[in-house]
Write an enzyme that holds these catalytic residues in place. Structure first.
Site, PDB file in Angstrom:
ATOM      1  N   TYR A   1      -8.197   5.146 -12.869  1.00  0.00           N
ATOM      2  CA  TYR A   1      -8.156   5.769 -11.537  1.00  0.00           C
ATOM      3  C   TYR A   1      -8.011   7.277 -11.604  1.00  0.00           C
ATOM      4  O   TYR A   1      -7.697   7.905 -10.584  1.00  0.00           O
ATOM      5  CB  TYR A   1      -6.944   5.256 -10.740  1.00  0.00           C
ATOM      6  CG  TYR A   1      -6.745   3.785 -10.717  1.00  0.00           C
ATOM      7  CD1 TYR A   1      -7.742   2.930 -10.234  1.00  0.00           C
ATOM      8  CD2 TYR A   1      -5.545   3.217 -11.138  1.00  0.00           C
ATOM      9  CE1 TYR A   1      -7.532   1.565 -10.189  1.00  0.00           C
ATOM     10  CE2 TYR A   1      -5.333   1.851 -11.094  1.00  0.00           C
ATOM     11  CZ  TYR A   1      -6.335   1.033 -10.625  1.00  0.00           C
ATOM     12  OH  TYR A   1      -6.123  -0.314 -10.580  1.00  0.00           O
TER      13      TYR A   1
ATOM     14  N   TYR B   1       1.619  -1.569 -12.070  1.00  0.00           N
ATOM     15  CA  TYR B   1       0.257  -1.549 -12.593  1.00  0.00           C
ATOM     16  C   TYR B   1       0.233  -0.905 -13.991  1.00  0.00           C
ATOM     17  O   TYR B   1      -0.720  -0.230 -14.347  1.00  0.00           O
ATOM     18  CB  TYR B   1      -0.711  -0.853 -11.613  1.00  0.00           C
ATOM     19  CG  TYR B   1      -0.628  -1.472 -10.237  1.00  0.00           C
ATOM     20  CD1 TYR B   1      -1.156  -2.736  -9.987  1.00  0.00           C
ATOM     21  CD2 TYR B   1       0.044  -0.834  -9.192  1.00  0.00           C
ATOM     22  CE1 TYR B   1      -1.035  -3.336  -8.743  1.00  0.00           C
ATOM     23  CE2 TYR B   1       0.171  -1.420  -7.943  1.00  0.00           C
ATOM     24  CZ  TYR B   1      -0.366  -2.673  -7.734  1.00  0.00           C
ATOM     25  OH  TYR B   1      -0.236  -3.265  -6.501  1.00  0.00           O
TER      26      TYR B   1
ATOM     27  N   GLU C   1       3.801  -6.698   1.997  1.00  0.00           N
ATOM     28  CA  GLU C   1       3.585  -7.035   0.581  1.00  0.00           C
ATOM     29  C   GLU C   1       3.689  -5.796  -0.298  1.00  0.00           C
ATOM     30  O   GLU C   1       2.726  -5.424  -0.981  1.00  0.00           O
ATOM     31  CB  GLU C   1       2.192  -7.658   0.414  1.00  0.00           C
ATOM     32  CG  GLU C   1       1.940  -8.898   1.243  1.00  0.00           C
ATOM     33  CD  GLU C   1       0.459  -9.302   1.270  1.00  0.00           C
ATOM     34  OE1 GLU C   1      -0.390  -8.540   0.759  1.00  0.00           O
ATOM     35  OE2 GLU C   1       0.157 -10.369   1.808  1.00  0.00           O
ATOM     36  N   PRO C   2       4.828  -5.116  -0.313  1.00  0.00           N
ATOM     37  CA  PRO C   2       4.914  -3.910  -1.128  1.00  0.00           C
ATOM     38  C   PRO C   2       4.978  -4.247  -2.612  1.00  0.00           C
ATOM     39  O   PRO C   2       5.598  -5.233  -3.009  1.00  0.00           O
ATOM     40  CB  PRO C   2       6.227  -3.273  -0.663  1.00  0.00           C
ATOM     41  CG  PRO C   2       7.062  -4.421  -0.218  1.00  0.00           C
ATOM     42  CD  PRO C   2       6.109  -5.452   0.345  1.00  0.00           C
ATOM     43  N   GLY C   3       4.325  -3.447  -3.422  1.00  0.00           N
ATOM     44  CA  GLY C   3       4.383  -3.633  -4.873  1.00  0.00           C
ATOM     45  C   GLY C   3       4.801  -2.336  -5.528  1.00  0.00           C
ATOM     46  O   GLY C   3       5.958  -2.138  -5.900  1.00  0.00           O
ATOM     47  N   ARG C   4       3.831  -1.423  -5.611  1.00  0.00           N
ATOM     48  CA  ARG C   4       4.042  -0.146  -6.297  1.00  0.00           C
ATOM     49  C   ARG C   4       5.297   0.586  -5.826  1.00  0.00           C
ATOM     50  O   ARG C   4       6.060   1.118  -6.618  1.00  0.00           O
ATOM     51  CB  ARG C   4       2.819   0.752  -6.031  1.00  0.00           C
ATOM     52  CG  ARG C   4       2.871   2.095  -6.703  1.00  0.00           C
ATOM     53  CD  ARG C   4       1.782   3.013  -6.143  1.00  0.00           C
ATOM     54  NE  ARG C   4       0.502   2.365  -6.047  1.00  0.00           N
ATOM     55  CZ  ARG C   4      -0.413   2.322  -7.009  1.00  0.00           C
ATOM     56  NH1 ARG C   4      -0.189   2.932  -8.151  1.00  0.00           N
ATOM     57  NH2 ARG C   4      -1.566   1.704  -6.821  1.00  0.00           N
TER      58      ARG C   4
ATOM     59  N   CYS D   1      -9.775   4.121 -29.858  1.00  0.00           N
ATOM     60  CA  CYS D   1     -11.016   4.796 -30.251  1.00  0.00           C
ATOM     61  C   CYS D   1     -11.914   4.990 -29.025  1.00  0.00           C
ATOM     62  O   CYS D   1     -13.012   4.463 -28.948  1.00  0.00           O
ATOM     63  CB  CYS D   1     -11.725   4.006 -31.345  1.00  0.00           C
ATOM     64  SG  CYS D   1     -12.065   2.326 -30.885  1.00  0.00           S
ATOM     65  N   GLU D   2     -11.399   5.717 -28.067  1.00  0.00           N
ATOM     66  CA  GLU D   2     -12.125   6.041 -26.833  1.00  0.00           C
ATOM     67  C   GLU D   2     -11.691   7.444 -26.435  1.00  0.00           C
ATOM     68  O   GLU D   2     -10.481   7.713 -26.385  1.00  0.00           O
ATOM     69  CB  GLU D   2     -11.685   5.118 -25.670  1.00  0.00           C
ATOM     70  CG  GLU D   2     -11.849   3.643 -25.895  1.00  0.00           C
ATOM     71  CD  GLU D   2     -13.253   3.170 -25.623  1.00  0.00           C
ATOM     72  OE1 GLU D   2     -13.944   3.784 -24.798  1.00  0.00           O
ATOM     73  OE2 GLU D   2     -13.665   2.188 -26.259  1.00  0.00           O
TER      74      GLU D   2
ATOM     75  N   GLY E   1       0.763  -1.243   0.000  1.00  0.00           N
ATOM     76  CA  GLY E   1       0.000   0.000   0.000  1.00  0.00           C
ATOM     77  C   GLY E   1       0.791   1.289   0.000  1.00  0.00           C
ATOM     78  O   GLY E   1       0.228   2.354  -0.291  1.00  0.00           O
TER      79      GLY E   1
HETATM   80  C1  LIG Z   1      -3.436  -8.120  -0.814  1.00  0.00           C
HETATM   81  C2  LIG Z   1      -2.537  -7.129  -1.461  1.00  0.00           C
HETATM   82  N1  LIG Z   1      -1.249  -7.063  -1.082  1.00  0.00           N
HETATM   83  C3  LIG Z   1      -0.386  -6.197  -1.637  1.00  0.00           C
HETATM   84  C4  LIG Z   1      -0.798  -5.325  -2.616  1.00  0.00           C
HETATM   85  C5  LIG Z   1       0.214  -4.393  -3.194  1.00  0.00           C
HETATM   86  O1  LIG Z   1      -0.128  -3.093  -2.972  1.00  0.00           O
HETATM   87  P1  LIG Z   1       0.881  -1.920  -3.347  1.00  0.00           P
HETATM   88  O2  LIG Z   1       1.270  -2.115  -4.761  1.00  0.00           O
HETATM   89  O3  LIG Z   1       0.076  -0.695  -3.143  1.00  0.00           O
HETATM   90  O4  LIG Z   1       2.024  -2.014  -2.401  1.00  0.00           O
HETATM   91  C6  LIG Z   1      -2.126  -5.350  -3.067  1.00  0.00           C
HETATM   92  C7  LIG Z   1      -2.567  -4.405  -4.091  1.00  0.00           C
HETATM   93  O5  LIG Z   1      -3.586  -3.819  -4.079  1.00  0.00           O
HETATM   94  C8  LIG Z   1      -3.029  -6.273  -2.467  1.00  0.00           C
HETATM   95  O6  LIG Z   1      -4.296  -6.348  -2.860  1.00  0.00           O
END
Ligand SMILES: Cc1ncc(COP(=O)(O)O)c(C=O)c1O
Length: 398
Positions: free
Chosen positions: A302, A357, A258-261, A328-329, A224
């Protein structure tokens, strides 16, 4: 690494990633939690191109998979099942069976119904599945509503009001071993209070459950942490760690994050070429690119802001422009009311902070083929995904 060289070699639209940025950002989060027992499970949903996943593995990351497909990607990238947590709001029986048979670190269960299904599947296999119960703490992440997941009106997790009783009811199920609690309240979170609050809520529940005799092993606090798309300062990894640890208080439990972004977002750019420039009534211009919502849907989905910059600056006068894609949008607009030196047809334009993403959400709308992807490491570019061809696409059709 001159983007123009990469675009000449691989065409556009093209995703370009910096390995050094991914490594630096991974280490920043990992270092921020250095004094506390933790493991980072990179969220594959943000970007799961194999080479990126392998790079994260080499840095010591583990993974959060959100589908059977992401579990497969993790295995192919070399992760072993105890390094994988499996999340997702609608896991099918076959995905659950795959996770149980593999023996993943936890299946993060979203509901009583899912726990029932996991129990039944595990019993049939004469085993116990390691589960985390995903709690919905009813906390507003103060992010975009489409990526806020921690309110009771969102579809995710078990209501905080029901979680305690549910965990205690499920503890003696022969197919279940409840080892953790999980919460993820949203993405692109710029205000740390919701993250602190979620950690505090989950820790409070864990204390009650431990006191009730449930031998929890760890807490999974999801991802998050936001990034700066527009130059507004984003929370640092250090501030993030302080907020999470403040929320946890004196609880003596290891954590999963669980970092992603935050890890991959700033490490990627979408490089596109200007196909046309045309005036609009009222004096604005349209800058029309060869990449749009099929490559990067975040602005349309978003209302997300991405900086858009010319790859080579020209001396042309600054103009007010709408930067649009080829679809075409009318929603296929990457940036509205931007000021930039008017580009010429053929110029390259980079859409920044597109590493998360972005490519993972690409589509084939208008029969467009998926873009190529390049990863730059130690000054050397490597093509990590070739551009899809129309033959690749049609090969699926009978
Ligand atoms: C369960 C869960 N974990 C981790 C993430 C990764 O989130 P972020 O990319 O914001 O760190 C998400 C994304 O929405 C998620 O649904």
């Amino acid at each position: 690494m001159p983007l123009a060289e990469l675009a000449a070699a691989h065409g556009t639209p093209l995703y370009v990633y910096s390995g050094a940025t991914i490594a630096a950002r991974y280490r920043a989060v990992d270092d921020a939690f250095a004094g506390y027992p933790h493991s980072l499970h990179y969220a594959l949903k943000a970007n799961s191109t194999l080479a990126i996943v392998r790079l994260l593995r080499s840095l010591g990351s583990r993974v959060d998979a959100n589908s059977g497909g992401e579990i497969d990607v993790a295995l192919r990238a070399g992760f072993i099942p105890p390094e994988i947590v499996f999340t997702g709001v609608a896991k099918t029986d076959s995905e659950l069976a795959q996770a149980i048979d593999l023996g993943v670190k936890t299946i993060n269960a979203e509901s009583e119904g899912e726990l029932e299904r996991i129990d039944a599947l595990a019993r049939r296999r004469q085993t116990r599945a390691r589960v985390a119960v995903r709690v919905n703490p009813d906390i507003d992440a103060r992010s975009h509503p489409h990526i806020s997941t921690g309110l009771k009106t969102n579809k995710f997790g078990v209501s905080i009001d029901d979680a305690r009783d549910l965990c205690l009811r499920m503890r003696d199920r022969p197919g279940l071993e409840i080892v953790a609690l999980h919460a993820h309240v949203g993405s692109q979170i710029m205000d740390l209070e919701p993250l602190r609050g979620a950690a505090a809520t989950v820790a409070a529940l864990a204390r009650e459950l431990l006191a009730g005799g449930l031998p929890l092993e760890h807490l999974d606090l999801g991802g998050g942490l936001g990034i700066s798309y527009d130059g507004t300062p984003a929370p640092t990894a250090q501030a993030y760690a302080e907020a999470i640890l403040a929320g946890l208080g004196d609880i003596d439990m290891s954590i999963v994050l669980e970092p992603g972004r935050n890890i991959v977002g700033p490490a990627g750019a979408l490089v596109t070429r200007v196909v046309d420039v045309k005036p609009q009534p009222g004096g604005k211009q349209f800058v029309i690119l060869d990449g749009g919502m099929t490559e990067l849907i975040r602005p349309m989905l978003y209302n997300a802001f991405h900086r858009i910059e010319p790859v080579v600056t020209r001396d042309s006068p600054e103009a007010l422009v709408d930067v649009v894609g080829p679809l075409c949008e009318s929603s296929d607009t990457l940036g509205k009311d931007r000021r930039m030196p008017t580009p010429a047809v053929g110029d390259l334009v980079a859409v920044l902070d597109a590493g998360a993403y972005g490519a993972v959400m690409a589509s084939n709308y208008n029969r467009r083929t998926m873009p190529a992807e390049v990863l730059v490491q130690d000054g050397r570019p490597a093509l990590i995904k070739r551009r899809q061809t129309i033959d690749d696409l049609l090969a699926l059709e009978l």
